[in-house]
Every structure is written in C-alpha cells, then in structure tokens.
Design an enzyme around this catalytic site. Structure first.
Site: not given
Ligand code: URA
Length: 433
Positions: A188, A184, A169, A83, A162
């Site tokens: 994932k 977050s 947010r 990622h 999320d």
């Molecule tokens: N990328 C994400 O997936 N979440 C965040 O909070 C910031 C960047």
C-alpha cells in the site's frame, strides 16, 4: 504451475521464485487459478516457514501491481510519506505533514478510511468545519505543486490484492506473520508513490508487535523491501504501553496537534513528531545529519511556519482555518466527566487499547464501516506513565455527548495501573534504517 506444488514447496521450508509468488497472488486476486482454501494453506505455510527479504519483496510487488499505482511524477521535488502501524492517540501526520511541507518537501497523502477505536487521519481532519477529503487526482497533484501538501481520501484502487488477502488472513489466524504484515503494509505504501517513507512501528500490548524483537524484525523487513524498491526508508519503533500524547478522539486530537504546532504539545507526542520529521528531512537531502534535521524541525515550530502550512492546507481543502488559529471554536462535548484514582501511587501503565475502546463507545471511532463519528467526544488523559497520583485525583476526563458514561468510566479506570515504582517511560525504542 500448480498452486498445490507451490504450497508444498513453502510448507517444506524452501525458497519460492518470483514467478511462483506472482502466480499465487495473481491467481488468488482474480479468483481463478488459486482458490481461497489454497491461499489459506499458502498463508499458513508462510506463517510457519517465513519468507526471506527477497521473497517478501516479490510478494509486495505482486500485491502492489494488482491495482493502481499513484503516479506522482508530475509533482516537482522529493515526495515523502509516513505510516504508523496504528496507535491510540496517534495524530502525528497532522504535525509532521505541514512541518516538512513548510520546508519545501512534498507531502502528498491519500488515505483510506478504516475501522478503529478512534477515527483515522481523515476523520480527524473532517472535524474541521468544511474540510473536504474528496478531491480529484488532478487537483490533488496541482495542490501539492502549489502549496506542498495535500491530505485526501483514497480515490485510486491501491493494492486490491491486499484487501482480499487481509480479509482471508483475518479469518484463518494468519495475520501475525511478519512477511505477510510487511508485504501488506509495503504494497500500500509503495502504491502511494512517495520517494521517502518513514514508518512508525508500534510495540506493546496495544500493538500487533508485542515485543521489541518481533517489532525489530518487522521494521527491518519493511525497510529492506522499501530499499529494494528504490525508496529511502526509515522506521521508528515506538512504545505503545500508553496512548500517544494526552488526547484521544477526533477534534480533541486536532486541538492537540495545533497546540504542538504552536510549540506547547505534550512531551512524548512532540518528541515523536520531531523524530519522524527529522528522519524525513534527512532522507529528503535537506540536512546532512540527524542533528541538523532535528534542529530544522524545531525551527519550523518556533517560527510558526509549520502552523501556517497547516492553515494553508485547511484553506486549500475548503476548511475554516479560523478554527486552527482559534481552537476554542471547536464544538465541545456536552459532558466532561472526571475519572479519579482510588489510591496513591505512580502510574505504571495505561492500556492504550482500553482507552481507544472507551473513545469508540463514546462515538469517536467506528465499529462498522457505516458508523457515523462524533467528532467532539473522546478521552483526555490527566496523568501519564511515571506521574504520581493521589487518591481522589483525576486520572483522565471523558468528553461525552451522553449522560451515562459508566461503561467508559470503567474502561478508563481499569486502563490505569498504579504501583509503587516510578517508571521512566521511553517512547522511541529504536530507529531502523
Ligand atoms: N496493517 C496492515 O496494513 N496489514 C497487516 O497485515 C497488518 C497491519
């Protein structure tokens, strides 16, 4: 339990329990016991008071358990994933995935589409004629068992908490909280089912994390969360004070990935691909040291096995792999417009975000979810940080399908900072394990 008591406890700087965090996340996701205004206050309390590693792990788990978790247990062998926190010109997956898969490591990646200055991995792959990202979960698993690799669009509902939390947010000035970003991203990643995860945390003006200190904290927390959830983790902290490689734009980036798989990619991009691959190889148990893993990664480029695995992937997903073997076949943009320097000097910085915006204005990225992407357009850098440039020399080329590129030209020109000092750019700033 009441939301107000939990908010107050965090506001006062106390550590929450797993049940309290679950109560907040679940109540907010369902929309019954925790209202949006309460979750906003909670996020702000976390923003100021932070969370320790254990709390952040509970937060991650609560979000992870809010939706589907991919079950990759039917895939034999070690499953890996990577990622990146988002970089301009970042096409690393297109090289790393086939490279590690060519060594027998399983790379099963399901990506979502996002908004962005340039397209995401899926958009890049879709610039290969015929490549299909819409594959059923069962076929996805079978493909990985057969050829070791699949890169497809998201079908499962991964970490829906999320999605809802991030939207909140975004409008309550609580994105830039390290525990909230870490939970977050990790919710994932953990939902994607891999055993080994490599993270690329971008640092610099074009990234969420503006300095190495903050980025180190974020990387350490994500690595810690992953480990607490039983995963093998590594994180590279990489410089985003210029775009990665030379190409920005979908098919332009695929072509650069193919060049790299052929052993002649740009130096910085090749270095990052080798580094990420080496970490994944090491953590998968195929090498005893980083050095040995790095050599294995280089070998898969030299013997063309990584390239052949990419061809296999494209064939398996219905794409025309003759484009991979002969990248000249990719359709070209109608206009290729040079942007030139107005002075002599060294390139000291290239604002990655500005280059990304220029590519988006050309049609290479999405501002709205339903925007259509033009795969052929983008920017190709001719000069990188540390290069000397003479007045009148080309800094970058704009690949456009429209005649008037005055806005994009200004963006690219302004992105370049030229000075008297030669800077030696350093791409990989740190590795956290
Ligand atoms: N990328 C994400 O997936 N979440 C965040 O909070 C910031 C960047």
């Amino acid at each position: 339990m009441r939301a107000v008591d939990i908010i107050e406890k965090k506001r006062n700087g106390n550590k929450l329990t797993e049940d309290e965090i679950k109560f907040m996340v679940n109540g907010f996701t369902k929309g019954d016991t925790v209202q949006d205004y309460q979750m906003s206050a909670f996020n702000m309390a976390v923003y100021f008071q932070g969370m320790d590693d254990e709390e952040a792990t509970w937060m991650t788990k609560a979000m992870l358990n809010s939706g589907d978790i991919l079950d990759l247990s039917k895939i034999h062998g070690v499953k890996v994933d990577k990622h990146s926190t988002g970089g301009v010109g970042d096409k690393t997956s297109l090289v790393v995935a086939p490279l590690v898969a060519s060594l027998g490591i399983k790379f099963a990646k399901m990506s979502g589409r996002g908004l962005g200055h340039t397209g995401g991995t899926l958009d890049k792959l879709e610039s290969i004629p015929g490549y299909t990202i819409g594959i059923k979960e069962e076929d996805f698993i079978n493909q990985v068992n057969r050829i070791g690799i699949a890169l497809i669009g998201q079908t499962a509902d991964l970490a829906p908490a999320d999605k809802k939390l991030y939207a909140l947010r975004d409008v309550t000035a609580t994105v830039e909280s390290i525990p909230l970003i870490a939970s977050s991203i990790m919710s994932k990643k953990l939902a994607s089912g891999a055993d080994v995860i490599s993270l690329d945390v971008k640092v610099g003006s074009g990234a969420f994390m503006k300095n190495l200190d903050q980025a180190t904290k974020l990387a350490e927390l994500m690595v810690s969360i992953g480990k607490m959830c039983g995963k093998k983790m590594s994180a590279e902290l990489t410089n985003m004070d210029e775009p990665l490689g030379l190409a920005v734009g979908n098919s332009l980036e695929v072509i650069e990935a193919i060049d790299t798989l052929n052993g002649h990619g740009p130096k910085d991009f090749t270095e990052l691909c080798m580094e990420v691959s080496a970490e994944l190889i090491l953590d998968s148990g195929l090498a005893k040291s980083h050095e040995e893993a790095y050599k294995l990664a280089l070998r898969q480029i030299e013997n063309k096995e990584a390239l052949h695995k990419f061809v296999e992937l494209v064939d398996a997903q219905g794409g025309d792999s003759s484009y991979i073997l002969n990248p000249d076949k990719f359709p070209k943009a109608k206009y290729i417009v040079p942007v030139t320097s107005t002075k002599d000097g060294y390139v000291t910085r290239i604002d990655a975000l500005a280059i990304g915006h220029a590519s988006m204005y050309l049609g290479g990225g999405r501002a709205k979810m339903d925007d259509k992407i033009d795969h052929a357009v983008g920017i190709v850098l001719n000069k990188k940080v540390g290069d000397y440039v003479e007045k009148g020399e080309v800094l970058a080329y704009i690949h456009a399908n429209k005649e008037d590129v005055s806005l994009e030209t200004k963006c690219v020109f302004d992105a370049y900072a030229i000075g008297d000092t030669k800077i030696q750019p350093k791409l990989i700033l740190k590795v956290v394990k």
